[in-house]
Write a protein that holds these residues in place. Structure first.
Motif, PDB file in Angstrom:
ATOM      1  N   VAL A 139       0.830  -1.202   0.000  1.00 47.74           N
ATOM      2  CA  VAL A 139       0.000   0.000   0.000  1.00 47.74           C
ATOM      3  C   VAL A 139       0.864   1.252   0.000  1.00 47.74           C
ATOM      4  O   VAL A 139       0.725   2.114  -0.853  1.00 47.74           O
ATOM      5  N   CYS A 167      -0.775   0.560   7.602  1.00 49.43           N
ATOM      6  CA  CYS A 167      -1.777   0.529   6.540  1.00 49.43           C
ATOM      7  C   CYS A 167      -2.920  -0.407   6.918  1.00 49.43           C
ATOM      8  O   CYS A 167      -4.076  -0.147   6.586  1.00 49.43           O
ATOM      9  N   LYS A 187      -6.262   0.591  -4.009  1.00 53.11           N
ATOM     10  CA  LYS A 187      -4.946  -0.053  -3.977  1.00 53.11           C
ATOM     11  C   LYS A 187      -5.090  -1.544  -3.710  1.00 53.11           C
ATOM     12  O   LYS A 187      -4.394  -2.360  -4.300  1.00 53.11           O
TER      13      LYS A 187
END
Ligand SMILES: [Zn+2]
Length: 70
Positions: free
Chosen positions: A19, A43, A63
Motif C-alpha cells: 500500500v 496501513c 490499492k
C-alpha cells in the motif's frame, strides 16, 4: 507476471508494504503477510479504521483491488 518489486529481486525477501511501499522495521512481523502481498501495520490499521465511503477508504480499497488483481 510483471517486473517484481526491488525487494523481491534481491536474494533475501524483505516485506515491502504493497500500500505505502515502506519496509517495516520489524520486517515480516511488522504487518500482515497475505498471499502475494504484504500490508504494514500502519496501513492495516488505516484500512480497518477508514470510514467507509470516505476518500481515504476509497484510495485504500483501490490499492487493495489492484494488489489482488496483480
Ligand atoms: Zn503500509
Amino acid at each position: 507476471m510483471e517486473a517484481l518489486p526491488e525487494q523481491q529481486k534481491m536474494g533475501k525477501l524483505l516485506p515491502c508494504c504493497s500500500v505505502c511501499g515502506q519496509v517495516p522495521a520489524q520486517g515480516i512481523h511488522g504487518g500482515l503477510k497475505l498471499k502475494n502481498f504484504f500490508i504494514c501495520r500502519e496501513c492495516e490499521w488505516a484500512i480497518l479504521t477508514a470510514e467507509v465511503g470516505s476518500p481515504d477508504y476509497e484510495t485504500l480499497m483501490d490499492k487493495l483491488r489492484k494488489m489482488v488483481k496483480a
